[in-house]
Design a protein around this motif. Sequence first.
Motif, PDB file in Angstrom:
ATOM      1  N   PRO A 140       9.296   9.393  -3.992  1.00 47.98           N
ATOM      2  CA  PRO A 140       9.332   8.206  -4.863  1.00 47.98           C
ATOM      3  C   PRO A 140      10.433   7.211  -4.495  1.00 47.98           C
ATOM      4  CG  PRO A 140      10.108  10.169  -6.031  1.00 47.98           C
ATOM      5  CD  PRO A 140       9.531  10.643  -4.745  1.00 47.98           C
ATOM      6  N   ILE A 141      11.472   7.679  -3.819  1.00 44.34           N
ATOM      7  CA  ILE A 141      12.551   6.739  -3.469  1.00 44.34           C
ATOM      8  C   ILE A 141      12.052   5.658  -2.502  1.00 44.34           C
ATOM      9  CG2 ILE A 141      13.511   8.073  -1.520  1.00 44.34           C
ATOM     10  CD1 ILE A 141      16.221   7.162  -3.107  1.00 44.34           C
ATOM     11  N   LEU A 142      11.076   6.011  -1.683  1.00 41.69           N
ATOM     12  CA  LEU A 142      10.513   5.032  -0.753  1.00 41.69           C
ATOM     13  C   LEU A 142       9.750   3.959  -1.523  1.00 41.69           C
ATOM     14  CD1 LEU A 142       9.889   3.976   2.039  1.00 41.69           C
ATOM     15  CD2 LEU A 142       8.069   5.681   2.245  1.00 41.69           C
ATOM     16  N   SER A 143       9.014   4.410  -2.505  1.00 38.46           N
ATOM     17  CA  SER A 143       8.264   3.469  -3.331  1.00 38.46           C
ATOM     18  C   SER A 143       9.219   2.523  -4.081  1.00 38.46           C
ATOM     19  CB  SER A 143       7.412   4.280  -4.306  1.00 38.46           C
ATOM     20  OG  SER A 143       6.710   3.437  -5.111  1.00 38.46           O
ATOM     21  N   LEU A 144      10.284   3.095  -4.648  1.00 39.32           N
ATOM     22  CA  LEU A 144      11.251   2.265  -5.393  1.00 39.32           C
ATOM     23  C   LEU A 144      11.899   1.222  -4.482  1.00 39.32           C
ATOM     24  CD1 LEU A 144      13.120   5.023  -7.483  1.00 39.32           C
ATOM     25  CD2 LEU A 144      11.493   3.318  -8.340  1.00 39.32           C
ATOM     26  N   ALA A 145      12.272   1.650  -3.280  1.00 36.56           N
ATOM     27  CA  ALA A 145      12.932   0.718  -2.352  1.00 36.56           C
ATOM     28  C   ALA A 145      11.972  -0.402  -1.947  1.00 36.56           C
ATOM     29  CB  ALA A 145      13.430   1.465  -1.123  1.00 36.56           C
ATOM     30  N   LEU A 146      10.726  -0.038  -1.665  1.00 37.80           N
ATOM     31  CA  LEU A 146       9.762  -1.061  -1.261  1.00 37.80           C
ATOM     32  C   LEU A 146       9.532  -2.077  -2.377  1.00 37.80           C
ATOM     33  CD1 LEU A 146       7.259   1.145   0.703  1.00 37.80           C
ATOM     34  CD2 LEU A 146       8.270  -0.973   1.561  1.00 37.80           C
ATOM     35  N   LYS A 147       9.425  -1.569  -3.607  1.00 39.76           N
ATOM     36  CA  LYS A 147       9.158  -2.493  -4.722  1.00 39.76           C
ATOM     37  C   LYS A 147      10.347  -3.414  -5.005  1.00 39.76           C
ATOM     38  CE  LYS A 147       5.695   0.365  -6.942  1.00 39.76           C
ATOM     39  NZ  LYS A 147       5.484   1.452  -7.911  1.00 39.76           N
ATOM     40  N   ALA A 148      11.530  -3.023  -4.525  1.00 36.66           N
ATOM     41  CA  ALA A 148      12.712  -3.883  -4.717  1.00 36.66           C
ATOM     42  C   ALA A 148      12.764  -4.991  -3.663  1.00 36.66           C
ATOM     43  CB  ALA A 148      13.984  -3.043  -4.635  1.00 36.66           C
ATOM     44  N   ALA A 179       0.835  -1.210   0.000  1.00 36.14           N
ATOM     45  CA  ALA A 179       0.000   0.000   0.000  1.00 36.14           C
ATOM     46  C   ALA A 179       0.866   1.255   0.000  1.00 36.14           C
ATOM     47  CB  ALA A 179      -0.915  -0.008   1.239  1.00 36.14           C
ATOM     48  N   VAL A 180       1.954   1.220   0.739  1.00 34.99           N
ATOM     49  CA  VAL A 180       2.851   2.392   0.773  1.00 34.99           C
ATOM     50  C   VAL A 180       3.494   2.571  -0.597  1.00 34.99           C
ATOM     51  CG1 VAL A 180       4.857   3.454   1.906  1.00 34.99           C
ATOM     52  CG2 VAL A 180       3.302   2.006   3.234  1.00 34.99           C
ATOM     53  N   ALA A 181       3.938   1.462  -1.174  1.00 30.87           N
ATOM     54  CA  ALA A 181       4.631   1.542  -2.480  1.00 30.87           C
ATOM     55  C   ALA A 181       3.732   2.101  -3.571  1.00 30.87           C
ATOM     56  CB  ALA A 181       5.140   0.154  -2.872  1.00 30.87           C
ATOM     57  N   ALA A 207      15.666   3.673   2.312  1.00 31.10           N
ATOM     58  CA  ALA A 207      15.026   4.903   1.812  1.00 31.10           C
ATOM     59  C   ALA A 207      14.616   5.802   2.978  1.00 31.10           C
ATOM     60  CB  ALA A 207      13.814   4.542   0.955  1.00 31.10           C
ATOM     61  N   LEU A 208      14.072   5.205   4.039  1.00 30.14           N
ATOM     62  CA  LEU A 208      13.636   6.027   5.187  1.00 30.14           C
ATOM     63  C   LEU A 208      14.835   6.704   5.856  1.00 30.14           C
ATOM     64  CD1 LEU A 208      10.832   3.820   6.801  1.00 30.14           C
ATOM     65  CD2 LEU A 208      10.550   5.926   5.483  1.00 30.14           C
ATOM     66  N   ALA A 209      15.976   6.020   5.865  1.00 36.08           N
ATOM     67  CA  ALA A 209      17.185   6.646   6.424  1.00 36.08           C
ATOM     68  C   ALA A 209      17.605   7.824   5.554  1.00 36.08           C
ATOM     69  CB  ALA A 209      18.305   5.619   6.526  1.00 36.08           C
ATOM     70  N   ALA A 210      17.592   7.630   4.242  1.00 38.52           N
ATOM     71  CA  ALA A 210      17.982   8.716   3.327  1.00 38.52           C
ATOM     72  C   ALA A 210      17.032   9.906   3.478  1.00 38.52           C
ATOM     73  CB  ALA A 210      17.992   8.205   1.894  1.00 38.52           C
ATOM     74  N   LEU A 211      15.768   9.619   3.749  1.00 40.40           N
ATOM     75  CA  LEU A 211      14.757  10.694   3.840  1.00 40.40           C
ATOM     76  C   LEU A 211      14.682  11.305   5.242  1.00 40.40           C
ATOM     77  CD1 LEU A 211      11.941   8.985   1.719  1.00 40.40           C
ATOM     78  CD2 LEU A 211      13.196  11.062   1.096  1.00 40.40           C
ATOM     79  N   ASP A 212      15.544  10.862   6.152  1.00 48.01           N
ATOM     80  CA  ASP A 212      15.547  11.417   7.518  1.00 48.01           C
ATOM     81  C   ASP A 212      14.180  11.291   8.191  1.00 48.01           C
ATOM     82  OD1 ASP A 212      17.971  12.185   8.445  1.00 48.01           O
ATOM     83  OD2 ASP A 212      17.910  14.189   7.570  1.00 48.01           O
ATOM     84  N   ALA A 213      13.590  10.121   8.082  1.00 42.52           N
ATOM     85  CA  ALA A 213      12.256   9.913   8.656  1.00 42.52           C
ATOM     86  C   ALA A 213      12.317   9.945  10.186  1.00 42.52           C
ATOM     87  CB  ALA A 213      11.718   8.554   8.199  1.00 42.52           C
TER      88      ALA A 213
END
Length: 328
Positions: A88-96, A76-78, A167-173
């Motif tokens: 979009p980077i979160l979506s890409l990471a999840l789909k991988a 759902a998040v992806a 992705a969440l680390a890169a996005l500083d979540a």
Amino acid sequence: MINFDYSRPTTIKAAIDALNKDASAQFIAGGTNLVDLMKRGVMVPQKLIDINRLPLREISKINNGVRIGALALNSAVAENELINEQFPILSLALKAGASPQLRNMATVGGNMLQRTRCPYFYDTNMPCNKRKPGSGCSALKGYNRMHAIFGASDQCIAVHPSDMCIALAALDATVIASSNKGERRIPFLNFHRLPGNTPNVDNNLQRGELITAVEISNAGMFSKNVHYLKVRDRASYAFALVSVAAALDLSGDTIKGARLAMGGVAHKPWRLLEAENFLKGKKATLANFTQAAHLAMKGAKGYGYNNFKLTLAPNAIIDTLKTASGIS
Ligand SMILES: Cc1cc2nc3c(=O)[nH]c(=O)nc-3n(C[C@H](O)[C@H](O)[C@H](O)COP(=O)(O)OP(=O)(O)OC[C@H]3O[C@@H](n4cnc5c(N)ncnc54)[C@H](O)[C@@H]3O)c2cc1C
Ligand code: SF4
């Protein structure tokens, strides 16, 4: 299979109370990691608290960002429109990650807390400090192809297996956790831990805390020039040997800001802060990306079978930055 009690609370308070009542109780969400660990005798909770009835599935817009409920499914998040537009980077990471079936079960909170895939951790006949503190680390001199090149200790060289978390680390979540003491906000980079002398502790979530959500801010800043590269043995259903999440804020070919994180290389999502600082204000060129990769590899160390990562990782960083920036 072990015997265990099972409950399905409908409020956050009831779930936390149930956890506090029993030292061996464990939350279960999608169950895609925990059930495997129970089948193998690696984790033996006496009580499972199924949190799927808690109201924690929502993905909603907040001031300058998004709040993702801890029970939102990885699929759902992806596929979420807001995530695809703004992060979009979160979506890409999840789909991988994993497979469509698994992503349909796996939750955001469970993904963050999934255990390492070190094969010795799953094999209860082998010494493993993470599973049984003080028993030794079979991977140090064993088959350590999947293992860490950064931040390891002589107690454990395992890696964190998640794609989403890179992705969440890169996005500083920010991770939001609730307990009977109230709510706590934990910066993503402080959430997971390095192994040090306590490799049995994966993260800084305290006993009695339930992850309720993850928040990401700076909507739109990294919505265009992003890429997630996952290098793995098979095209699907395989964990990363090395992965790189790159997000660039570009003005023409000048890098106004960069976010870089790696997976498959450390016990926690590995943020490349020195490389990010180097790239800020520079042109998006191959020479600068090569220098950034060089800086990112400072302190890297191989353990034998995983020495190939010392070459693979910088090449993956350069490739990811090239794709994210669109330079050929
Ligand atoms: C074959 C296979 C391949 C896979 N490949 C990948 C891959 O390529 N990339 C990748 O990233 N992942 C991969 N995974 C892992 C998968 O993503 C995780 O198993 C999943 O994300 C865990 O989520 P879950 O909801 O099922 O967690 P569960 O198994 O239910 O729980 C995991 C842990 O989290 C705790 N927990 C869950 N939710 C909360 C909460 N809200 N608060 C506090 N504690 C909580 C549980 O107590 C448990 O300890 C793979 C898994 C399998 C089985
Ligand atoms: S690397 Fe960590 S998880 Fe793997 S055997 Fe060593 S202590 Fe256990």
